[in-house]
Design an enzyme around this catalytic site. Structure first.
Site, PDB file in Angstrom:
ATOM      1  N   ASN A 160      -2.541  38.018  13.930  1.00 22.91           N
ATOM      2  CA  ASN A 160      -3.526  37.264  14.723  1.00 22.91           C
ATOM      3  C   ASN A 160      -3.551  35.784  14.337  1.00 22.91           C
ATOM      4  O   ASN A 160      -4.434  35.044  14.757  1.00 22.91           O
ATOM      5  CB  ASN A 160      -4.925  37.870  14.560  1.00 22.91           C
ATOM      6  CG  ASN A 160      -5.441  37.776  13.140  1.00 22.91           C
ATOM      7  OD1 ASN A 160      -4.745  37.303  12.243  1.00 22.91           O
ATOM      8  ND2 ASN A 160      -6.659  38.226  12.907  1.00 22.91           N
TER       9      ASN A 160
ATOM     10  N   GLU B 289      -9.752  34.190   9.205  1.00 22.58           N
ATOM     11  CA  GLU B 289      -9.521  34.854  10.490  1.00 22.58           C
ATOM     12  C   GLU B 289      -9.789  33.878  11.635  1.00 22.58           C
ATOM     13  O   GLU B 289     -10.368  32.803  11.421  1.00 22.58           O
ATOM     14  CB  GLU B 289     -10.452  36.078  10.606  1.00 22.58           C
ATOM     15  CG  GLU B 289     -10.231  37.153   9.541  1.00 22.58           C
ATOM     16  CD  GLU B 289      -8.877  37.865   9.637  1.00 22.58           C
ATOM     17  OE1 GLU B 289      -8.145  37.672  10.622  1.00 22.58           O
ATOM     18  OE2 GLU B 289      -8.537  38.612   8.691  1.00 22.58           O
TER      19      GLU B 289
ATOM     20  N   HIS C 261      -3.906  34.593  11.214  1.00 21.04           N
ATOM     21  CA  HIS C 261      -4.689  34.222  10.025  1.00 21.04           C
ATOM     22  C   HIS C 261      -3.763  33.740   8.900  1.00 21.04           C
ATOM     23  O   HIS C 261      -2.604  34.152   8.820  1.00 21.04           O
ATOM     24  CB  HIS C 261      -5.619  35.353   9.561  1.00 21.04           C
ATOM     25  CG  HIS C 261      -4.977  36.507   8.876  1.00 21.04           C
ATOM     26  ND1 HIS C 261      -5.400  37.809   9.051  1.00 21.04           N
ATOM     27  CD2 HIS C 261      -3.937  36.592   7.983  1.00 21.04           C
ATOM     28  CE1 HIS C 261      -4.673  38.613   8.299  1.00 21.04           C
ATOM     29  NE2 HIS C 261      -3.785  37.906   7.654  1.00 21.04           N
TER      30      HIS C 261
ATOM     31  N   ASP D 202      -6.302  34.383  -2.400  1.00 12.54           N
ATOM     32  CA  ASP D 202      -7.451  35.231  -2.068  1.00 12.54           C
ATOM     33  C   ASP D 202      -7.536  36.473  -2.950  1.00 12.54           C
ATOM     34  O   ASP D 202      -6.593  36.797  -3.692  1.00 12.54           O
ATOM     35  CB  ASP D 202      -7.423  35.623  -0.577  1.00 12.54           C
ATOM     36  CG  ASP D 202      -6.026  36.014  -0.077  1.00 12.54           C
ATOM     37  OD1 ASP D 202      -5.139  36.277  -0.904  1.00 12.54           O
ATOM     38  OD2 ASP D 202      -5.833  36.042   1.144  1.00 12.54           O
TER      39      ASP D 202
HETATM   40  C1  F6R Z   1      -2.116  37.268   1.310  1.00 16.34           C
HETATM   41  C2  F6R Z   1      -2.734  36.664   2.472  1.00 16.34           C
HETATM   42  C3  F6R Z   1      -2.528  37.144   3.876  1.00 16.34           C
HETATM   43  C4  F6R Z   1      -1.092  37.543   4.198  1.00 16.34           C
HETATM   44  C5  F6R Z   1      -0.956  37.952   5.669  1.00 16.34           C
HETATM   45  C6  F6R Z   1       0.435  38.489   5.979  1.00 16.34           C
HETATM   46  O1  F6R Z   1      -2.520  36.633   0.108  1.00 16.34           O
HETATM   47  O2  F6R Z   1      -3.463  35.753   2.268  1.00 16.34           O
HETATM   48  O3  F6R Z   1      -2.945  36.139   4.768  1.00 16.34           O
HETATM   49  O4  F6R Z   1      -0.238  36.487   3.934  1.00 16.34           O
HETATM   50  O5  F6R Z   1      -1.903  38.937   5.984  1.00 16.34           O
HETATM   51  O6  F6R Z   1       0.617  39.685   5.289  1.00 16.34           O
HETATM   52  P1  F6R Z   1       2.077  40.317   5.110  1.00 16.34           P
HETATM   53  O7  F6R Z   1       2.855  39.352   4.321  1.00 16.34           O
HETATM   54  O8  F6R Z   1       1.836  41.598   4.352  1.00 16.34           O
HETATM   55  O9  F6R Z   1       2.618  40.510   6.486  1.00 16.34           O
END
Ligand code: F6R
Length: 241
Positions: A134, A141, A136, A66
């Site tokens: 959550n 989401e 995701h 992303d």
């Molecule tokens: C990052 C991504 C997000 C993260 C998720 C967890 O490219 O796609 O879905 O993997 O928000 O974030 P962290 O690892 O910072 O807890």
């Protein structure tokens, strides 16, 4: 879907070893990469393994999950910048073979082309994921269709507020992102997901206990034939013993 409960250091080492095995067995591997805090330890181990001559990324291609819409790759909050500074600048990968969704220009078109680019490269051999509290994965989401391909999402106010600390002001936090969809992620041949810390415990409990449901995007992974969830004790704290 398999579950491994390990220490943070063990998780980082084991997943780095999986990457190294995949690349050593197939030097032209296609890697699916993530940003955020979860993969950082893995990337450090990969940089060290490269420096020690244990692996070369010379022929590897990569696709990130992303990117924010509207940030160019030089912006220090862009995911392209994150990947360059945390991994690509320190290994022998050809930057022309690294792909991060393009959040500039005709983003709808960029999204449409991204899945085709992955397919043309041969599909992702190994995908690393983090998970949001959550549930995701990438920027998918709760409520995102399990059939989704790469698409544009509007960021929730919650996500924008959470990320405001990294920007000069809330007004500078992007309102949209471009993300691989859940169906795009499921096409990877092998998937590893990292969840550490108590704030991931509820998502991990729901993931392990419940049937797949769009309210927990990561639950689609239960349908994948080669997916391992790596958690530390804190993220595992709500699981039945
Ligand atoms: C990052 C991504 C997000 C993260 C998720 C967890 O490219 O796609 O879905 O993997 O928000 O974030 P962290 O690892 O910072 O807890």
């Amino acid at each position: 879907m398999k579950l491994r409960i390990l220490t943070r250091n063990e998780i980082d080492r084991e997943i780095a070893d999986i990457f190294i095995d995949v690349v050593n067995n197939k030097p032209g591997s296609i890697l699916g990469l993530a940003t955020g805090s979860s993969p950082l330890g893995v990337y450090k181990n990969l940089v060290n393994a490269f420096k020690e001559g244990k692996v070369s990324f010379k022929n590897v291609k990569s696709f990130n999950l992303d990117e924010y819409v509207g940030l160019d790759g030089n912006h220090d909050q862009s995911y392209r910048y994150f990947m360059n500074t945390n991994l690509f600048n320190h290994i022998d990968i050809d930057k022309n073979n690294t792909n991060v969704p393009n959040g500039l220009g005709n983003v709808e078109l960029n999204a449409k082309q991204y899945d085709k680019m992955i397919e043309a490269a041969g599909g992702i051999d190994l995908q690393i994921l983090g998970i949001g509290s959550n549930g995701h994965i990438a920027f998918n989401e709760p409520g995102t269709s399990f059939n989704s391909l790469t698409h544009i999402v509007e960021l929730t106010q919650q996500t924008r507020n959470d990320n405001a600390r990294f920007f000069a002001s809330i007004n500078e936090v992007p309102t949209h992102a471009i993300t691989m969809g859940l169906a795009s992620i499921m096409k990877a041949k092998k998937i590893v997901l990292i969840a550490t810390g108590a704030n991931k415990a509820q998502a991990i409990k729901t993931l392990m206990d419940d049937e797949p449901n769009v309210e927990l995007p990561a639950s689609i992974l239960r349908r994948h034939k080669d997916c391992t969830i790596f958690v530390d004790q804190e993220a595992a704290s709500l699981l039945k013993k």
